[in-house]
Write a protein that holds these residues in place. Structure first.
Motif, PDB file in Angstrom:
ATOM      1  N   PRO A  42      -1.215   0.340  -9.985  1.00  0.00           N
ATOM      2  CA  PRO A  42      -1.496   0.318  -8.288  1.00  0.00           C
ATOM      3  C   PRO A  42      -0.471   0.566  -7.701  1.00  0.00           C
ATOM      4  CG  PRO A  42      -1.057  -2.736  -9.000  1.00  0.00           C
ATOM      5  CD  PRO A  42      -0.558  -1.784 -10.382  1.00  0.00           C
ATOM      6  N   PHE A  43      -1.191   1.059  -6.519  1.00  0.00           N
ATOM      7  CA  PHE A  43       0.095   1.815  -5.755  1.00  0.00           C
ATOM      8  C   PHE A  43      -0.241   1.263  -3.968  1.00  0.00           C
ATOM      9  CE2 PHE A  43      -1.524   5.233  -7.818  1.00  0.00           C
ATOM     10  CZ  PHE A  43      -1.876   5.676  -7.203  1.00  0.00           C
ATOM     11  N   TYR A  44       0.068   1.265  -3.762  1.00  0.00           N
ATOM     12  CA  TYR A  44       0.087   1.443  -1.738  1.00  0.00           C
ATOM     13  C   TYR A  44      -0.043   2.730  -1.102  1.00  0.00           C
ATOM     14  CZ  TYR A  44      -0.423  -0.611   2.997  1.00  0.00           C
ATOM     15  OH  TYR A  44      -1.711  -0.499   4.438  1.00  0.00           O
ATOM     16  N   LEU A  45      -1.052   3.398  -0.988  1.00  0.00           N
ATOM     17  CA  LEU A  45      -0.906   4.410   0.029  1.00  0.00           C
ATOM     18  C   LEU A  45      -0.914   3.844   1.472  1.00  0.00           C
ATOM     19  CD1 LEU A  45      -3.961   5.662  -1.870  1.00  0.00           C
ATOM     20  CD2 LEU A  45      -1.832   6.174  -2.335  1.00  0.00           C
ATOM     21  N   GLU A  46       0.011   3.982   2.021  1.00  0.00           N
ATOM     22  CA  GLU A  46       0.382   3.658   3.075  1.00  0.00           C
ATOM     23  C   GLU A  46      -0.286   5.085   4.466  1.00  0.00           C
ATOM     24  OE1 GLU A  46       3.761   2.524   6.126  1.00  0.00           O
ATOM     25  OE2 GLU A  46       4.337   2.947   3.807  1.00  0.00           O
ATOM     26  N   GLU A  47      -0.222   6.236   3.371  1.00  0.00           N
ATOM     27  CA  GLU A  47      -0.537   7.455   4.256  1.00  0.00           C
ATOM     28  C   GLU A  47      -2.226   7.341   4.685  1.00  0.00           C
ATOM     29  OE1 GLU A  47      -0.591   8.530   0.378  1.00  0.00           O
ATOM     30  OE2 GLU A  47       0.551   7.459   1.834  1.00  0.00           O
ATOM     31  N   GLN A  48      -2.459   6.586   3.761  1.00  0.00           N
ATOM     32  CA  GLN A  48      -4.110   6.582   4.234  1.00  0.00           C
ATOM     33  C   GLN A  48      -4.253   5.280   4.693  1.00  0.00           C
ATOM     34  OE1 GLN A  48      -5.979   7.433   0.598  1.00  0.00           O
ATOM     35  NE2 GLN A  48      -5.060   8.558  -0.163  1.00  0.00           N
ATOM     36  N   SER A  49      -3.867   4.146   5.073  1.00  0.00           N
ATOM     37  CA  SER A  49      -4.506   3.007   5.558  1.00  0.00           C
ATOM     38  C   SER A  49      -3.879   3.256   6.849  1.00  0.00           C
ATOM     39  CB  SER A  49      -3.296   2.267   5.155  1.00  0.00           C
ATOM     40  OG  SER A  49      -3.588   1.841   4.080  1.00  0.00           O
ATOM     41  N   ASP A  50      -4.520   2.175   7.455  1.00  0.00           N
ATOM     42  CA  ASP A  50      -4.945   1.951   9.109  1.00  0.00           C
ATOM     43  C   ASP A  50      -4.228   0.260   9.730  1.00  0.00           C
ATOM     44  OD1 ASP A  50      -4.587   2.088  12.211  1.00  0.00           O
ATOM     45  OD2 ASP A  50      -6.365   3.040  11.961  1.00  0.00           O
ATOM     46  N   PRO A  51      -3.768  -0.023   9.045  1.00  0.00           N
ATOM     47  CA  PRO A  51      -3.558  -1.753   8.956  1.00  0.00           C
ATOM     48  C   PRO A  51      -4.537  -2.199  10.849  1.00  0.00           C
ATOM     49  CG  PRO A  51      -1.685  -0.901   8.791  1.00  0.00           C
ATOM     50  CD  PRO A  51      -2.153  -0.049   8.711  1.00  0.00           C
TER      51      PRO A  51
END
Length: 130
Positions: A15-24
């Protein structure tokens, strides 16, 4: 990486986090994951269905099932590896996924292959082990 071996079918998940698609700020956290399925058995197998249990950090469960993976029902001969990538959004900064594939062997037998549980953790998130 996370690994599971069922009846000589190995499933490896990264697994890997997709920062560019995330909006905390909008409670949207997105992960991708790469899966490799390797047939180490003597039988040819076909991946018929998938089942996922996706649990966010609040314990909210989403179950997903359906035919194949990413629109395919791959056939793996002995020694073959099938790889694919997919993704998962959550409303919380962490979660957990696990599941299984329903496989059919060339002799007609249908059986489940375990997908190992893997964590979805946002970068910089303090982990607490229970």
């Amino acid at each position: 990486m996370y690994r599971a071996l069922t009846r000589n079918i190995e499933v490896v998940v990264e697994p890997f986090y997709l920062e560019e698609q995330s909006d905390p700020e909008d409670s949207r956290y997105v992960w991708g994951y790469r899966i490799a399925i390797t047939n180490q058995s003597d039988l040819t197998v076909k991946l018929i269905n998938r089942y996922w249990n996706i649990t966010d950090q609040n314990g909210v469960v989403d179950e997903v099932s359906g035919p194949g993976v990413v629109g395919e029902q791959p056939v793996l001969s002995p020694g073959d590896t099938y790889e694919y990538s997919s993704g998962c959004p959550l409303d919380t900064p962490s979660g957990l996924m696990f599941g299984h594939y329903e496989m059919e062997a060339d002799n007609g037998e249908v059986f489940e292959v375990k997908i190992p549980a893997f964590s979805l953790d946002s970068p910089g998130l303090l982990r607490t082990l229970n």
